[in-house]
Structures are given as C-alpha cells and as structure tokens.
Design an enzyme around this catalytic site. Structure first.
Site, short mmCIF file in Angstrom:
data_model
loop_
_atom_site.label_atom_id
_atom_site.label_comp_id
_atom_site.label_asym_id
_atom_site.label_seq_id
_atom_site.Cartn_x
_atom_site.Cartn_y
_atom_site.Cartn_z
N LYS A 272 0.62 -1.38 -0.06
CA LYS A 272 -0.37 0.45 -0.26
C LYS A 272 0.68 1.16 0.33
O LYS A 272 1.86 1.46 1.18
CB LYS A 272 -0.26 -0.31 1.74
CG LYS A 272 -1.73 1.69 1.50
CD LYS A 272 -2.78 0.88 2.83
CE LYS A 272 -3.47 2.10 2.47
NZ LYS A 272 -4.70 1.92 3.83
N LYS B 23 -1.84 -1.80 -3.23
CA LYS B 23 -3.48 -0.46 -3.55
C LYS B 23 -2.32 0.45 -3.74
O LYS B 23 -1.23 1.42 -3.08
CB LYS B 23 -3.65 -0.36 -2.11
CG LYS B 23 -5.08 0.72 -2.13
CD LYS B 23 -5.30 0.28 -0.54
CE LYS B 23 -5.66 1.39 -0.74
NZ LYS B 23 -6.57 1.67 1.07
C1 PBG Z 1 -6.90 2.59 5.53
C2 PBG Z 1 -7.54 2.47 4.00
C3 PBG Z 1 -7.32 3.60 3.31
C4 PBG Z 1 -8.86 2.65 1.86
C5 PBG Z 1 -8.62 1.98 2.64
N1 PBG Z 1 -8.14 1.58 3.68
C6 PBG Z 1 -6.67 5.24 3.60
C7 PBG Z 1 -5.82 5.92 4.00
O1 PBG Z 1 -4.78 4.93 4.33
O2 PBG Z 1 -5.99 6.31 3.89
C8 PBG Z 1 -7.96 3.71 0.52
C9 PBG Z 1 -9.27 3.39 0.23
C10 PBG Z 1 -9.13 5.06 -1.13
O3 PBG Z 1 -9.36 5.60 -1.70
O4 PBG Z 1 -9.87 4.36 -2.12
N2 PBG Z 1 -7.82 2.37 6.24
ZN ZN Z 2 -5.11 3.23 8.57
#
Ligand code: PBG
Ligand code: ZN
Length: 325
Positions: free
Chosen positions: A195, A248
């Site tokens: 991520k 992601k």
């Molecule tokens: C954190 C989380 C995020 C997303 C999914 N789980 C955001 C972040 O790290 O700030 C992003 C999902 C999206 O942008 O569609 N719980």
């Molecule tokens: Zn988070």
C-alpha cells in the site's frame, strides 16, 4: 512470423474472431465492492467527491450489499465510521460497533455474500493515524495489539475475511495468531501488503473523515518510487500467513501488480481506489470520456496486469454492463 505470411490483422477482423483470441476476460466473479458504514438508521449520505457512492447506515448497507449480490458480485469490503473517535480508536473492537453490526446484518440477509472488513484505526482515532501514537509517531507493536483485538471482534461478528490495512510490520502474524487462538482458523486474511503513500486516497479520507490531523502516513505506507520493496513486503506477508495479497492503488501501479503476481503464488487483489474512481466520474460527468468504455478498459487492464481480484467502487456498474453483454 513475418509479414506478409503472417498478418496480425486477420484475427482482429470481426468481433467473433477477437472474442476467440482474447487473452483476458473480465468477470463479475473478480469483483469486490467497498462500502462505508455509519451510525444511525435510514442514512444514505452521498459522498461528494465520489458520485454514486454513499455513507450507509447498517439498514441501508444491507440493501446496497443485497443489490451487489443480486448483480452477482461475490464480496463486499466494509469500512466503519464510528460514533466517537478517541486516541486509540477503541470503537474498532467494540462488540456493538457499527461495522460489527453491519457484518451481522449483511451475513444474516445474504449468507452467501463474502463479507470482508478493513481493519485499521485511522477512521477510529481522533488524530487520524493508523494506530497508537507514541511521541507523535505510530507505535508499531502497541498498534498490533489493538489490531489483533479488532480483527478478533470482526471474526466473532461473522466476517469471512479480515483485511488489515495499516502497513504495520508484522500485522499479518498478529492477526493470524489472534484469530487462531480463539478458534477462528477459518477466517481468512487479505493483507494490504503493498500500500503506497498515495494522493489517490483523497476522496476516501473525505468519506470516512480520516485525514491525519498532523503529519502523514509516509512512515508506514510505501514510497511510490519503489517496486523491489513491494515484492519483499508481499513475500513477508505470504510467509506470515496471508491468504490474499493486495496491491493498492491499482492504475498507477500496474507494474507493481505484475511484479508481485509473478513472484507470489497467492491470489492477488488490486484496489482501484477512491481517487481513481473520482477521476473517471469527473471526466465522464464533463462529457470528456466515454464512461462505459473507460471503466471496462481500466478494469480489464488491472486484470491483464496479473490481479485475480479487483476491489472497485465501479463494481456494481461494471457488473451491470457485463450482464447486459
Ligand atoms: C486505511 C485505508 C485507506 C484506504 C483503504 N483503507 C486510506 C488511507 O490509507 O488513508 C483507501 C481507499 C480508497 O482511497 O479508496 N484504512
Ligand atoms: Zn489506516
């Protein structure tokens, strides 16, 4: 294979020929639909930066999940937005928390729909960081203890898959151990293994009100310039017992999806995030692109890069298009 003996255009001449030699097939079976659950009843609040997406109370989430199931979508991914935020995000592991209620209600209405739950603390903490802070920094191991607690409460509520998303070191082992100790060895883990610290999450942070009050997430999410590190992260999570490895965002990271899927023999999920959705919706609303064609082309590209599963806010829209064909 030289011109003029071989002419590649021969097999592109008609739709029938193109169908025969098509290498990637997009199917409704590939989709996971992400949903945001809020306290209350009868709530269906539009998310401005994600046209067509809503904050749903549990009753409305059940309806939306049922519509997705009726379209043939196999799974939903739930995000909870709590009643109250605090310093450690304690509502995340409350038995009567909003996401726990949503899991129970959706599984009751649609037992065959796979229910996945995002497990992180940024939606639950008043400071917006993904765990416990110690001198302004995310305390990895203290946060793991709470993550294990929250994951267990989702499993108890009946979810099929826990999806830890905080990019904490050791988060898969922590969740796996906690689930196994309590007899939930059949609850699967989809790890947000790769991520990136990404500006593509902007609209999501509006949807769940989780932007960090100060600082950012670059101390735990990955640097978008890196790909060898992505393979390393995915390998660690596989070794710790992840059942699905996620990359992601998706669109700006298709080379990463390819690298990870070439290296790791586990199902690979790619998450087409909020910013990707918002860009398509905005350009389509302006009449600058053809939404149907852009959505199909984009989702097919994400599959072609090597993902097995696509998590997308466009899942119901694409499922309806696939059913029409
Ligand atoms: C954190 C989380 C995020 C997303 C999914 N789980 C955001 C972040 O790290 O700030 C992003 C999902 C999206 O942008 O569609 N719980
Ligand atoms: Zn988070």
């Amino acid at each position: 294979m030289n011109y003029p003996d071989y002419r590649p255009r021969r097999m592109r001449r008609t739709e029938g020929l193109r169908r025969l030699v098509r290498e990637t097939r997009l199917s409704v079976d590939d989709f996971v639909y992400p949903m945001f659950v809020v306290p209350g009843t009868g709530v269906e609040k539009p998310i401005t930066s994600m046209p067509g997406q809503f904050n749903y109370s549990v009753d409305k989430a059940v309806e939306a999940a049922s519509r997705a199931a009726d379209l043939g979508i196999p799974a939903v991914l739930l995000f909870g937005i709590p009643e109250h935020k605090d310093a450690v995000g304690s509502e995340a592991w409350k038995d009567q928390g909003v996401v726990q209620k949503a899991i129970r209600a959706i599984k009751k209405a649609r037992p065959n729909l796979v229910v996945m739950v995002d497990a992180c603390f940024c939606e639950y903490t008043d400071h917006g960081h993904c765990g416990v802070l110690q001198h302004g920094e995310l305390d990895n191991d203290a946060s793991l203890e709470n993550l294990a607690r929250a994951s267990l409460s989702y499993a108890k509520a009946g979810c099929d898959v826990v999806a830890p998303s905080g990019m904490l070191d050791g988060f898969v082992s922590a969740v796996r151990e906690s689930l196994d100790e309590d007899g939930f060895d059949q609850c699967a883990i989809m790890a947000y293994s790769v991520k990136y610290a990404s500006a593509y999450y902007g609209p999501f942070r509006e949807a769940v009100d989780s932007a960090p009050q100060s600082g950012d997430r670059r101390g735990h999410q990955m640097d978008y310039a890196n790909v060898a590190e992505a393979v390393r992260e995915a390998g660690m999570d596989a070794a710790e017992g992840a059942d699905i490895i996620m990359v992601k965002p998706a669109l700006a990271y298709l080379d990463v999806v390819r690298a990870v899927s070439d290296e790791i023999n586990l199902p690979i999920a790619a998450y087409a995030v909020s910013g990707e959705y918002a860009m398509i919706e905005a350009a389509a609303a302006a009449g600058w692109i053809d939404k149907e064609r852009i959505v199909m082309e984009t989702l097919t590209g994400i599959r072609r890069a090597g993902s097995d599963i696509i998590i997308s806010y466009h899942a119901p829209y694409a499922a309806a298009l696939l059913a029409k064909k």
